[in-house]
Design a protein around this motif. Sequence first.
Motif, PDB file in Angstrom:
ATOM      1  N   MET A  28      40.417   6.123 -55.369  1.00  9.38           N
ATOM      2  CA  MET A  28      40.165   7.219 -56.293  1.00  9.38           C
ATOM      3  C   MET A  28      38.825   7.567 -55.781  1.00  9.38           C
ATOM      4  SD  MET A  28      39.758   7.692 -60.361  1.00  9.38           S
ATOM      5  CE  MET A  28      41.195   6.613 -60.946  1.00  9.38           C
ATOM      6  N   GLY A  29      38.671   8.689 -55.364  1.00 11.15           N
ATOM      7  CA  GLY A  29      37.474   9.386 -54.901  1.00 11.15           C
ATOM      8  C   GLY A  29      36.719   9.519 -56.201  1.00 11.15           C
ATOM      9  N   GLU A  47      46.047   7.492 -59.828  1.00 12.29           N
ATOM     10  CA  GLU A  47      44.947   7.408 -59.059  1.00 12.29           C
ATOM     11  C   GLU A  47      44.869   5.701 -58.373  1.00 12.29           C
ATOM     12  OE1 GLU A  47      43.548   9.135 -56.752  1.00 12.29           O
ATOM     13  OE2 GLU A  47      44.407  11.107 -57.674  1.00 12.29           O
ATOM     14  N   LYS A  48      44.584   4.928 -59.640  1.00 10.85           N
ATOM     15  CA  LYS A  48      44.689   3.557 -59.222  1.00 10.85           C
ATOM     16  C   LYS A  48      45.966   3.042 -58.621  1.00 10.85           C
ATOM     17  CE  LYS A  48      41.529   2.968 -63.344  1.00 10.85           C
ATOM     18  NZ  LYS A  48      41.447   2.204 -64.545  1.00 10.85           N
ATOM     19  N   LEU A  81      48.013   0.449 -53.772  1.00  8.71           N
ATOM     20  CA  LEU A  81      49.060   0.756 -52.745  1.00  8.71           C
ATOM     21  C   LEU A  81      48.336   0.815 -51.242  1.00  8.71           C
ATOM     22  CD1 LEU A  81      52.137   1.100 -51.776  1.00  8.71           C
ATOM     23  CD2 LEU A  81      51.740   3.489 -52.047  1.00  8.71           C
ATOM     24  N   LYS A  82      47.504   1.737 -51.298  1.00  6.33           N
ATOM     25  CA  LYS A  82      46.463   1.881 -50.217  1.00  6.33           C
ATOM     26  C   LYS A  82      45.989   0.304 -49.453  1.00  6.33           C
ATOM     27  CE  LYS A  82      42.712   4.395 -47.760  1.00  6.33           C
ATOM     28  NZ  LYS A  82      41.597   4.640 -47.638  1.00  6.33           N
ATOM     29  N   ASP A  83      45.329  -0.288 -50.774  1.00  9.41           N
ATOM     30  CA  ASP A  83      44.871  -1.673 -50.291  1.00  9.41           C
ATOM     31  C   ASP A  83      45.930  -2.604 -49.900  1.00  9.41           C
ATOM     32  OD1 ASP A  83      42.535  -0.677 -51.292  1.00  9.41           O
ATOM     33  OD2 ASP A  83      42.383  -1.701 -53.173  1.00  9.41           O
ATOM     34  N   LEU A  84      46.902  -2.521 -50.213  1.00  5.17           N
ATOM     35  CA  LEU A  84      48.068  -3.402 -49.803  1.00  5.17           C
ATOM     36  C   LEU A  84      48.344  -3.136 -48.445  1.00  5.17           C
ATOM     37  CD1 LEU A  84      50.553  -3.514 -52.970  1.00  5.17           C
ATOM     38  CD2 LEU A  84      49.101  -5.397 -52.058  1.00  5.17           C
TER      39      LEU A  84
END
Length: 60
Positions: free
Chosen positions: A1-2, A49-50, A55-58
């Motif tokens: 999240m920005g 956002e979390k 998902l991006k981290d995964l």
Amino acid sequence: MGAGDKIRNKADELAGKVKEGVGKATDNERLEAEGKAQQLGADAKQVGEKAKDALKDLTD
């Protein structure tokens, strides 16, 4: 999240709390309900956002 998203979501949540408080103080049920709805909307955005961040981290 920005950082900008976090700030906007917190500002929206705070504005909802203010509306809810003013609605309670003035016995304005409509304003109180709008404040609660605004807070729920901000919370939902934060959850979304979390989830995107997780998902991006995964995938990284």
